[in-house]
Design a protein around this motif. Structure first.
Motif, PDB file in Angstrom:
ATOM      1  N   TYR A   1      10.718 -33.156 -29.452  1.00 45.25           N
ATOM      2  CA  TYR A   1      10.035 -34.373 -29.031  1.00 45.25           C
ATOM      3  C   TYR A   1       9.708 -34.361 -27.542  1.00 45.25           C
ATOM      4  O   TYR A   1       8.798 -35.049 -27.110  1.00 45.25           O
ATOM      5  CB  TYR A   1      10.878 -35.598 -29.391  1.00 45.25           C
ATOM      6  CG  TYR A   1      11.082 -35.724 -30.883  1.00 45.25           C
ATOM      7  CD1 TYR A   1      12.193 -35.169 -31.513  1.00 45.25           C
ATOM      8  CD2 TYR A   1      10.140 -36.380 -31.669  1.00 45.25           C
ATOM      9  CE1 TYR A   1      12.363 -35.254 -32.881  1.00 45.25           C
ATOM     10  CE2 TYR A   1      10.307 -36.486 -33.043  1.00 45.25           C
ATOM     11  CZ  TYR A   1      11.420 -35.920 -33.642  1.00 45.25           C
ATOM     12  OH  TYR A   1      11.579 -36.016 -34.993  1.00 45.25           O
ATOM     13  N   PHE A   2      10.452 -33.578 -26.777  1.00 44.34           N
ATOM     14  CA  PHE A   2      10.144 -33.399 -25.349  1.00 44.34           C
ATOM     15  C   PHE A   2       9.933 -34.711 -24.603  1.00 44.34           C
ATOM     16  O   PHE A   2       9.134 -34.785 -23.682  1.00 44.34           O
ATOM     17  CB  PHE A   2       8.843 -32.581 -25.178  1.00 44.34           C
ATOM     18  CG  PHE A   2       9.029 -31.103 -25.384  1.00 44.34           C
ATOM     19  CD1 PHE A   2       8.626 -30.512 -26.561  1.00 44.34           C
ATOM     20  CD2 PHE A   2       9.578 -30.308 -24.398  1.00 44.34           C
ATOM     21  CE1 PHE A   2       8.782 -29.141 -26.761  1.00 44.34           C
ATOM     22  CE2 PHE A   2       9.742 -28.937 -24.584  1.00 44.34           C
ATOM     23  CZ  PHE A   2       9.334 -28.359 -25.763  1.00 44.34           C
ATOM     24  N   GLN A   3      10.638 -35.754 -24.989  1.00 44.08           N
ATOM     25  CA  GLN A   3      10.306 -37.047 -24.392  1.00 44.08           C
ATOM     26  C   GLN A   3      10.573 -37.112 -22.902  1.00 44.08           C
ATOM     27  O   GLN A   3       9.799 -37.695 -22.154  1.00 44.08           O
ATOM     28  CB  GLN A   3      11.056 -38.176 -25.091  1.00 44.08           C
ATOM     29  CG  GLN A   3      10.338 -38.617 -26.343  1.00 44.08           C
ATOM     30  CD  GLN A   3      11.323 -39.014 -27.408  1.00 44.08           C
ATOM     31  OE1 GLN A   3      12.373 -38.399 -27.527  1.00 44.08           O
ATOM     32  NE2 GLN A   3      10.983 -40.032 -28.169  1.00 44.08           N
ATOM     33  N   ASP A   4      11.691 -36.524 -22.454  1.00 41.97           N
ATOM     34  CA  ASP A   4      11.938 -36.633 -21.017  1.00 41.97           C
ATOM     35  C   ASP A   4      10.885 -35.842 -20.239  1.00 41.97           C
ATOM     36  O   ASP A   4      10.416 -36.282 -19.187  1.00 41.97           O
ATOM     37  CB  ASP A   4      13.371 -36.211 -20.642  1.00 41.97           C
ATOM     38  CG  ASP A   4      13.740 -34.841 -21.166  1.00 41.97           C
ATOM     39  OD1 ASP A   4      14.667 -34.226 -20.605  1.00 41.97           O
ATOM     40  OD2 ASP A   4      13.118 -34.377 -22.144  1.00 41.97           O
ATOM     41  N   PHE A   5      10.471 -34.713 -20.794  1.00 45.25           N
ATOM     42  CA  PHE A   5       9.451 -33.917 -20.102  1.00 45.25           C
ATOM     43  C   PHE A   5       8.139 -34.680 -19.997  1.00 45.25           C
ATOM     44  O   PHE A   5       7.496 -34.713 -18.956  1.00 45.25           O
ATOM     45  CB  PHE A   5       9.219 -32.595 -20.842  1.00 45.25           C
ATOM     46  CG  PHE A   5      10.329 -31.613 -20.611  1.00 45.25           C
ATOM     47  CD1 PHE A   5      11.488 -31.675 -21.362  1.00 45.25           C
ATOM     48  CD2 PHE A   5      10.222 -30.652 -19.632  1.00 45.25           C
ATOM     49  CE1 PHE A   5      12.527 -30.794 -21.141  1.00 45.25           C
ATOM     50  CE2 PHE A   5      11.255 -29.758 -19.395  1.00 45.25           C
ATOM     51  CZ  PHE A   5      12.410 -29.823 -20.153  1.00 45.25           C
ATOM     52  N   SER A   6       7.764 -35.308 -21.097  1.00 42.27           N
ATOM     53  CA  SER A   6       6.525 -36.091 -21.113  1.00 42.27           C
ATOM     54  C   SER A   6       6.573 -37.177 -20.070  1.00 42.27           C
ATOM     55  O   SER A   6       5.681 -37.326 -19.245  1.00 42.27           O
ATOM     56  CB  SER A   6       6.382 -36.769 -22.471  1.00 42.27           C
ATOM     57  OG  SER A   6       5.317 -36.271 -23.148  1.00 42.27           O
TER      58      SER A   6
ATOM     59  N   LEU B   1       5.270 -33.733 -11.904  1.00 42.69           N
ATOM     60  CA  LEU B   1       5.911 -32.459 -11.575  1.00 42.69           C
ATOM     61  C   LEU B   1       5.217 -31.346 -12.347  1.00 42.69           C
ATOM     62  O   LEU B   1       4.904 -31.495 -13.532  1.00 42.69           O
ATOM     63  CB  LEU B   1       7.397 -32.491 -11.960  1.00 42.69           C
ATOM     64  CG  LEU B   1       8.224 -33.533 -11.221  1.00 42.69           C
ATOM     65  CD1 LEU B   1       9.694 -33.333 -11.545  1.00 42.69           C
ATOM     66  CD2 LEU B   1       8.021 -33.435  -9.727  1.00 42.69           C
ATOM     67  N   HIS B   2       4.997 -30.219 -11.670  1.00 42.59           N
ATOM     68  CA  HIS B   2       4.245 -29.131 -12.281  1.00 42.59           C
ATOM     69  C   HIS B   2       5.080 -27.911 -12.603  1.00 42.59           C
ATOM     70  O   HIS B   2       4.551 -26.916 -13.069  1.00 42.59           O
ATOM     71  CB  HIS B   2       3.098 -28.724 -11.345  1.00 42.59           C
ATOM     72  CG  HIS B   2       1.987 -29.723 -11.356  1.00 42.59           C
ATOM     73  ND1 HIS B   2       0.684 -29.375 -11.131  1.00 42.59           N
ATOM     74  CD2 HIS B   2       1.980 -31.049 -11.579  1.00 42.59           C
ATOM     75  CE1 HIS B   2      -0.081 -30.457 -11.212  1.00 42.59           C
ATOM     76  NE2 HIS B   2       0.692 -31.478 -11.476  1.00 42.59           N
ATOM     77  N   ASP B   3       6.355 -27.971 -12.303  1.00 43.68           N
ATOM     78  CA  ASP B   3       7.200 -26.812 -12.571  1.00 43.68           C
ATOM     79  C   ASP B   3       8.349 -27.311 -13.433  1.00 43.68           C
ATOM     80  O   ASP B   3       9.314 -27.870 -12.937  1.00 43.68           O
ATOM     81  CB  ASP B   3       7.713 -26.232 -11.233  1.00 43.68           C
ATOM     82  CG  ASP B   3       8.710 -25.109 -11.424  1.00 43.68           C
ATOM     83  OD1 ASP B   3       9.284 -24.662 -10.414  1.00 43.68           O
ATOM     84  OD2 ASP B   3       8.931 -24.672 -12.572  1.00 43.68           O
ATOM     85  N   MET B   4       8.225 -27.123 -14.743  1.00 44.54           N
ATOM     86  CA  MET B   4       9.211 -27.702 -15.654  1.00 44.54           C
ATOM     87  C   MET B   4       9.782 -26.616 -16.558  1.00 44.54           C
ATOM     88  O   MET B   4       9.046 -25.772 -17.079  1.00 44.54           O
ATOM     89  CB  MET B   4       8.567 -28.811 -16.497  1.00 44.54           C
ATOM     90  CG  MET B   4       7.819 -29.834 -15.639  1.00 44.54           C
ATOM     91  SD  MET B   4       7.240 -31.254 -16.588  1.00 44.54           S
ATOM     92  CE  MET B   4       8.622 -32.348 -16.470  1.00 44.54           C
ATOM     93  N   VAL B   5      11.083 -26.645 -16.726  1.00 45.72           N
ATOM     94  CA  VAL B   5      11.759 -25.636 -17.547  1.00 45.72           C
ATOM     95  C   VAL B   5      12.569 -26.338 -18.623  1.00 45.72           C
ATOM     96  O   VAL B   5      13.368 -27.224 -18.329  1.00 45.72           O
ATOM     97  CB  VAL B   5      12.709 -24.771 -16.686  1.00 45.72           C
ATOM     98  CG1 VAL B   5      13.469 -23.780 -17.563  1.00 45.72           C
ATOM     99  CG2 VAL B   5      11.943 -24.041 -15.602  1.00 45.72           C
ATOM    100  N   SER B   6      12.342 -25.928 -19.856  1.00 43.96           N
ATOM    101  CA  SER B   6      13.096 -26.527 -20.944  1.00 43.96           C
ATOM    102  C   SER B   6      14.035 -25.488 -21.545  1.00 43.96           C
ATOM    103  O   SER B   6      13.630 -24.354 -21.786  1.00 43.96           O
ATOM    104  CB  SER B   6      12.122 -27.053 -21.992  1.00 43.96           C
ATOM    105  OG  SER B   6      12.587 -26.755 -23.276  1.00 43.96           O
TER     106      SER B   6
END
Lengths: 313, 438
Positions: A48-53, A61-66
């Protein structure tokens, strides 16, 4: 361990959604003092990637790591990746975090599904040892245990007999006593990590920790979130005042937690209450028949509460 | 020994010599005490080597039997006034004259004394330096029985062609030590011990021999190639006083007993092949397996920590130089860093073991170059590059296509099925049976 995203549809966790927005509010405060737009975000994802969204949309932010610990979920995660700027890493945090390099400050939210254990304390050690000042870190644990046996299990999970496990905490509600014990353990570890880092540095390089977040909430089980800002000690006078943390009501500096509760109201009731807010006193809704305790809950979180059905695309 | 009852209100806290000797030598093993003694020679060589930093031409000869133990060196000797004022004191004075050799290994001022008392009841220390020389000859039981804490010293005229250096000669070897010195394996053990601890100095030209046999040099080595890239981080800490360097990667030989972390302080090995929680491994009693407890899957792992400082007192060694001082700030600082550097390597080794692909690792290390650990390029994270083997072999695949609705409905009726999927399966089998056969 079955990922909790497989048992709960994440889009339906309203309390978590509220907490998430409160966290972003805190980050906006940090942005008042630090160049947050250059930070990296590291989080544990579900499809769901909700926090990333939310974080990408709110903070750009343009540099995101999951990091996803479940094996063989790579295809599903890639399919659900909401934005191009997210890099997916497969593996447990214990293995993946040491592989990251930290050239810029970061926001790291380790939203664990399960409870505190030794490996997670080592994740924390790593963050404390590697994160650049200006970074924010948060840890979320399941704290759905109580009773003496729970404390004994915790002591054996973290492997240290001298931790303050099973304190009395007379002021804490009994279901949350365990959460408080976990909080104390993590806090001690943070202090120890900072001391260890400062011990070999000259005073001008010393860092300090400013707690920002201390949440308790329940979805299907009781959860605890804590975390804050790592900063140069000298920032306390120069930069932190600009952040004006004090105006963000949802932040907590100490052992007293904010319990996030999601009210149960109809859409019509929500719109009715919104027209009366903000207000110094809780609105009287006897005439409308809306239960007072739901109104109270709503007033505490109204800015973070969806006013209509939100859909995540 | 008790003092006569005094008229004042103090208590006698005088140290007894017997007690002191026992405290000094207890719990110190013989090999460690000897290495400590050799550290003095090393420090002397360092003082004498000056800016070049090599020890070529300097030697230390150790000879022993059940009757005696002797160390001779040409490493500069002890100046007479130092001998008179400091060299035989127990512990260091806090004055510039008695401060540790910059970048040296002598730290606590006890190495020589500890070895002397540990080994025997009679010792002779003779030294020559810059035209002066001295001799201290002590019968320990006799000395222990009288009050003063002084040793007699004589100053014979130095006779050429002796070089500046020191000889320590111990006789009346203690029975327990005699036993050890007499065992066939002691020389091998001592050689291995000296080699691992002082091997770096030997590689810089210092000659050490034991009963005539030279001790080989030993330099920490690690594999480097396009498939295995060690981590190498460097940092200056304690306000620039201490240089920290951590290197971790794979060794060429899969030798479980050599796996683990090696910690050097001023090039002196303090901790070797450590696989305990001290260097960040899991506790064997832990049930939680996420923290890597040492396991033979990890037998290729080598980690090196190099701590260098002109101020040996800043380094985190214990008094016998056999372990790290776990209370030291440097130790607490480096431990999480060591753990972080170690984990990606161990994950990869574990993954290889799970995939039954250990021979890939063997191939990688045998075809790599074994180089000096501190010479590898700086890299924040170690890498092992190999092709991951898929764990499951795919046996089935999808076929996906579109066809006009009307045709699909007719096919369903004809086949007697209700789902599109069944149409696909049936039509495939129909064709396969007729055209591809068995």
């Amino acid at each position: 361990m079955v990922g909790s995203f497989e048992t709960i549809n994440f889009a339906l966790r309203p309390t978590k959604s509220i907490e998430r927005k409160m966290i972003v509010e805190g980050l906006r405060a940090v942005a008042r003092g630090y160049a947050l737009d250059e930070y990296r975000y590291v989080g544990l994802a579900s499809p769901y990637f909700q926090d990333f969204s939310l974080i990408h949309r709110s903070l750009d932010l343009h540099d995101m790591v999951s990091i996803e610990g479940q094996e063989d979920t790579g295809a599903r995660m890639e399919f659900n990746r909401p934005f191009a700027c997210i890099t997916l890493k497969e593996g447990m945090t214990h293995d993946v975090l040491p592989q990251l390099t930290w050239e810029r400050p970061a926001i790291v939210w380790l939203d664990y599904d399960d409870g505190l254990d030794k490996a997670k304390l080592e994740d924390l050690d790593l963050l404390l040892s590697q994160l650049l000042p200006g970074s924010v870190f948060l840890l979320t644990f399941s704290v759905h245990r109580d009773g003496q046996a729970a404390y004994e299990r915790l002591a054996s999970d973290i492997g240290a007999p001298d931790y303050p496990v099973g304190g009395d905490y007379p002021d804490v509600e009994s279901v949350w006593k365990y959460a408080r014990a976990v909080y104390d353990i993590v806090n001690e570890r943070i202090t120890a990590g900072i001391d260890a880092r400062n011990g070999v540095q000259p005073p001008e390089s010393h860092i300090a920790y400013r707690q920002m977040y201390h949440f308790r909430y329940r979805d299907s089980s009781r959860m605890l979130t804590l975390g804050g800002l790592l900063h140069y000690t000298s920032d306390a006078e120069t930069i932190l005042p600009r952040c004006r943390f004090e105006i963000v009501d949802e932040l907590r500096k100490g052992a007293e937690a904010l319990e996030v509760k999601s009210p149960k109201l109809t859409n019509r009731e929500i719109r009715f209450l919104d027209r009366l807010l903000p207000h110094n006193e809780t609105p009287d809704t006897e005439e409308e028949g809306i239960p007072a305790e739901e109104v109270e809950k709503y007033v505490a979180v109204y800015r973070y509460f969806p006013a209509f059905v939100e859909a995540d695309f | 020994m008790t003092a006569p009852a005094a008229a004042d209100d103090t208590v006698n806290a005088d140290p007894s010599k017997r007690f002191f000797i026992e405290m000094l030598t207890k719990d110190v093993n013989l090999a460690a005490a000897i290495s400590d003694l050799l550290d003095n020679s090393v420090d002397g060589a360092k003082r004498a080597s000056g800016p070049t930093g090599t020890f070529t031409g300097k030697w230390v000869h150790v000879t022993f039997s059940e009757e005696s133990f002797t160390v001779t060196d040409n490493c500069g000797g002890i100046p007479l006034d130092i001998a008179k004022k400091y060299a035989f004191r127990f512990g260091r004075e806090d004055t510039p004259d008695d401060s540790p050799v910059p970048g040296g290994v002598g730290r606590f001022g006890v190495g020589m004394k500890r070895a002397l008392f540990k080994i025997g009841d009679h010792f002779l220390v003779r030294s020559r330096n810059a035209g002066t020389s001295f001799e201290v000859d002590v019968d320990v039981p006799a000395w222990a029985s009288h009050g003063t804490w002084k040793f007699p010293l004589v100053t014979p005229t130095p006779t050429p062609p002796d070089e500046d250096g020191t000889t320590v000669h111990i006789t009346e070897v203690h029975p327990t030590v005699k036993q050890v010195l007499g065992t066939g394996s002691f020389q091998a053990q001592l050689t291995a011990d000296v080699r691992s601890k002082l091997g770096q100095y030997i590689s810089k030209g210092l000659e050490i021999s034991i009963n005539g046999t030279p001790v080989q040099s030993s330099v920490p080595l690690i594999c480097l190639s396009s498939h295995t890239k060690p981590a190498h981080v460097q940092e200056s800490i304690v306000g620039g006083l201490v240089d920290l360097r951590i290197v971790a990667g794979l060794a060429q030989k899969r030798h479980p007993a050599s796996a683990g972390w090696y910690v050097y302080c001023n090039e002196r090995l303090i901790l070797g092949a450590d696989r305990t929680p001290v260097t960040g491994w899991g506790d064997p009693s832990d049930e939680e397996r996420e923290v890597p407890q040492y396991h033979n899957d990890f037998a290729w792992f080598r980690g090196f920590v190099f701590l260098t400082s002109p101020r040996p007192d800043q380094l985190p060694w214990n008094t016998t130089k056999t372990a790290l001082d776990l209370d030291s700030e440097i130790y607490r600082y480096i431990r999480p860093k060591m753990q972080a550097i170690m984990r990606p390597l161990l994950s990869e080794l574990r993954r290889a073991a799970r995939e039954q692909a250990s021979e890939q690792i063997t191939e990688i290390v045998t075809s790599a170059d074994e180089v000096a650990a501190d010479s590898v390029p700086l890299a924040a994270v170690a890498q092992i590059i190999r092709t991951t083997r898929a764990r499951t072999v795919k046996t089935e695949t999808n076929i996906l296509y579109q066809r006009p609705l009307t045709k699909v409905e007719r096919a369903k009726k004809s086949l007697g099925v209700t789902s599109n999927r069944a149409v696909g399966e049936a039509t495939f089998e129909y064709y396969y049976d007729r055209e591809c056969g068995n």
